[in-house]
Design a protein around this motif. Structure first.
Motif, short mmCIF file in Angstrom:
data_model
loop_
_atom_site.label_atom_id
_atom_site.label_comp_id
_atom_site.label_asym_id
_atom_site.label_seq_id
_atom_site.Cartn_x
_atom_site.Cartn_y
_atom_site.Cartn_z
N SER A 167 0.83 -1.20 0.00
CA SER A 167 0.00 0.00 0.00
C SER A 167 0.86 1.25 0.00
CB SER A 167 -0.91 0.02 1.24
OG SER A 167 -1.65 1.22 1.29
N GLY A 169 -0.57 3.94 1.20
CA GLY A 169 -1.38 4.75 2.10
C GLY A 169 -0.66 5.24 3.34
N TYR A 241 -10.98 1.83 1.22
CA TYR A 241 -9.65 1.73 0.62
C TYR A 241 -9.67 2.38 -0.76
CZ TYR A 241 -8.19 -1.61 4.21
OH TYR A 241 -7.87 -2.20 5.41
N LEU A 242 -8.88 3.43 -0.92
CA LEU A 242 -8.75 4.05 -2.23
C LEU A 242 -7.70 3.32 -3.04
CD1 LEU A 242 -10.14 6.33 -0.49
CD2 LEU A 242 -9.08 7.95 -2.08
N ASN A 244 -4.63 2.64 -5.02
CA ASN A 244 -3.36 3.35 -5.17
C ASN A 244 -2.34 2.43 -5.83
OD1 ASN A 244 -2.03 1.77 -3.09
ND2 ASN A 244 -3.00 3.07 -1.56
N ASP A 259 -12.28 4.51 -9.64
CA ASP A 259 -12.34 4.45 -8.18
C ASP A 259 -13.45 5.37 -7.70
OD1 ASP A 259 -11.99 4.37 -5.47
OD2 ASP A 259 -9.84 4.85 -5.50
N GLN A 267 -11.79 9.37 3.16
CA GLN A 267 -10.35 9.17 3.22
C GLN A 267 -10.00 7.69 3.31
OE1 GLN A 267 -9.23 11.69 6.63
NE2 GLN A 267 -8.29 13.08 5.17
N ASP A 268 -8.83 7.37 2.78
CA ASP A 268 -8.35 6.00 2.82
C ASP A 268 -8.15 5.55 4.27
OD1 ASP A 268 -6.94 3.78 1.02
OD2 ASP A 268 -5.76 4.04 2.84
#
Length: 375
Positions: A167, A169, A241-242, A244, A259, A267-268
């Motif tokens: 990730s 993130g 979960y965005l 990425n 997405d 927000q993630d």
């Protein structure tokens, strides 16, 4: 393997390298190259950010890994499974079921994380020749580890060699290089001196990419999806979960889906540690809902529990994805080269069943042959 008696490593923090090389005469690095450097005494060095250059006097025999991404790379390289993982429950070995003569028994694996933390003593018990773990993950993921603990494990047991590739993130990962799945896979193949298997897998992966490119529908026909973590049979809240650059989103990036969360103020989870409820989810109303935390279920079990619950829920039943039957398991957090093949094929069946009807993205027998060294 690395000399456990003489290794001395000093972690410099930030984006700097973790220490000096194990043997004299080797310089530190930033992980920007993938080549293996071999010295006159047949030792060899491999670079990876943030640890820099690590030198091995022989190929490691035992190892400890952060997660299933690295464990799966080990399977692809034909080496023994790691002795421990962050959470063994998140290493979904059923993904190997489609691959003949490839399986992993994780019953003897140790979970590093327990009771809210990671004990340094478990590293002594496992006594791995190399720890394929990003030291920043240990230092930043929770309270309990200090820099001196990282140095002690590297010095007295075995070096660290890892990067949190799953990730993007985490804010602390912005200060040093991030690797794609196959960049990281190449690094590990150099550690285990199994570069031939890595090269064979790149061919399989390249062929899959060609088939994806040839069969993906036009952009206007690609859906917006939303990925959440939702545990249990009757979830009421969702961790967002965005999509990425992390390896855990690779199949969705390769399928070029939109997405749905990226167009909102949500927000993630990695950054916010927050959740949303059905009312917020209905405001977003994504075309496709992809749920993590459900990999222990088969597709049928997932439909008969989670999806059935949502169909009968006062709010969830109004969601477009629920009405259209487009709620699916999202895959796990961690992907290596084999699991990525399996999950990508599963994903196209979920998102583009018509466009890929009759198309096999990879040959399971060929994957088996490579992993078993028969190629």
């Amino acid at each position: 393997m690395a000399d456990k008696q003489t290794t001395r490593r000093a972690f410099l923090g930030g984006g700097a390298a973790l220490g000096t090389s194990l043997l004299a005469g080797c310089t530190g690095g930033n992980g920007s190259t993938s080549q293996t450097t071999t010295t006159k005494d047949s030792s060899y060095s491999v670079q990876m950010a943030p640890v820099g250059e690590v030198t091995f006097d022989e190929v490691p025999q035992t190892w400890v890994a952060n997660n299933g991404s690295w464990a799966d790379m080990g399977v692809a390289l034909g080496v023994e499974p790691p002795k421990g993982l962050w959470l063994t429950s998140r290493y979904h070995t059923q993904y190997y079921d489609p691959i003949p003569d490839v399986s992993v028994d994780k019953s003897g694996m140790t979970s590093l994380y327990s009771s809210g933390g990671v004990s340094k003593e478990v590293f002594y018990q496992l006594n791995g020749d190399v720890h394929v773990i990003d030291p920043h993950f240990l230092n930043n993921r929770f309270k309990g580890w200090e820099q001196k603990d990282i140095e002690e494990v590297a010095d007295k047991i075995g070096p660290f060699f890892g990067n949190s590739i799953f990730s993007r993130g985490y804010a602390w990962h912005d200060s040093y290089q991030f690797y794609t799945l196959y960049e990281a896979f190449e690094k590990l193949s150099n550690v285990f001196q199994r570069q031939d298997r890595y090269e064979a897998f790149t061919s399989v992966h390249d062929e899959m990419q060609q088939k994806l490119a040839a069969n993906l529908p036009p952009e206007s026909e690609r859906p917006n999806v939303a990925i959440f973590w939702a545990s249990g049979d009757a979830p009421e809240t969702f961790l967002p979960y965005l999509i990425n650059e992390g390896t855990s989103y690779k199949q969705w990036r390769d399928l070029q889906v939109g997405d749905a969360l990226a167009e909102t103020d949500v927000q993630d989870f990695h950054a916010s540690r927050s959740s949303i409820d059905y009312e917020t989810l209905l405001e977003i109303d994504p075309e496709v809902i992809l749920l993590r935390g459900q990999e222990s279920k088969t597709a049928e079990e997932f439909q008969n529990t989670v999806v059935e619950f949502m169909k009968n829920h006062d709010v969830a039943s109004d969601l477009t994805a629920v009405k259209n039957g487009d709620v699916y398991r999202a895959g796990g957090l961690y992907q290596g080269p084999i699991t990525n093949l399996v999950l990508t094929e599963r994903a196209v069946g979920q998102i583009y069943p018509d466009a890929f009807d009759g198309v096999s993205l990879y040959d399971p027998q060929r994957v088996s042959d490579i992993a078993n060294g028969n190629f």
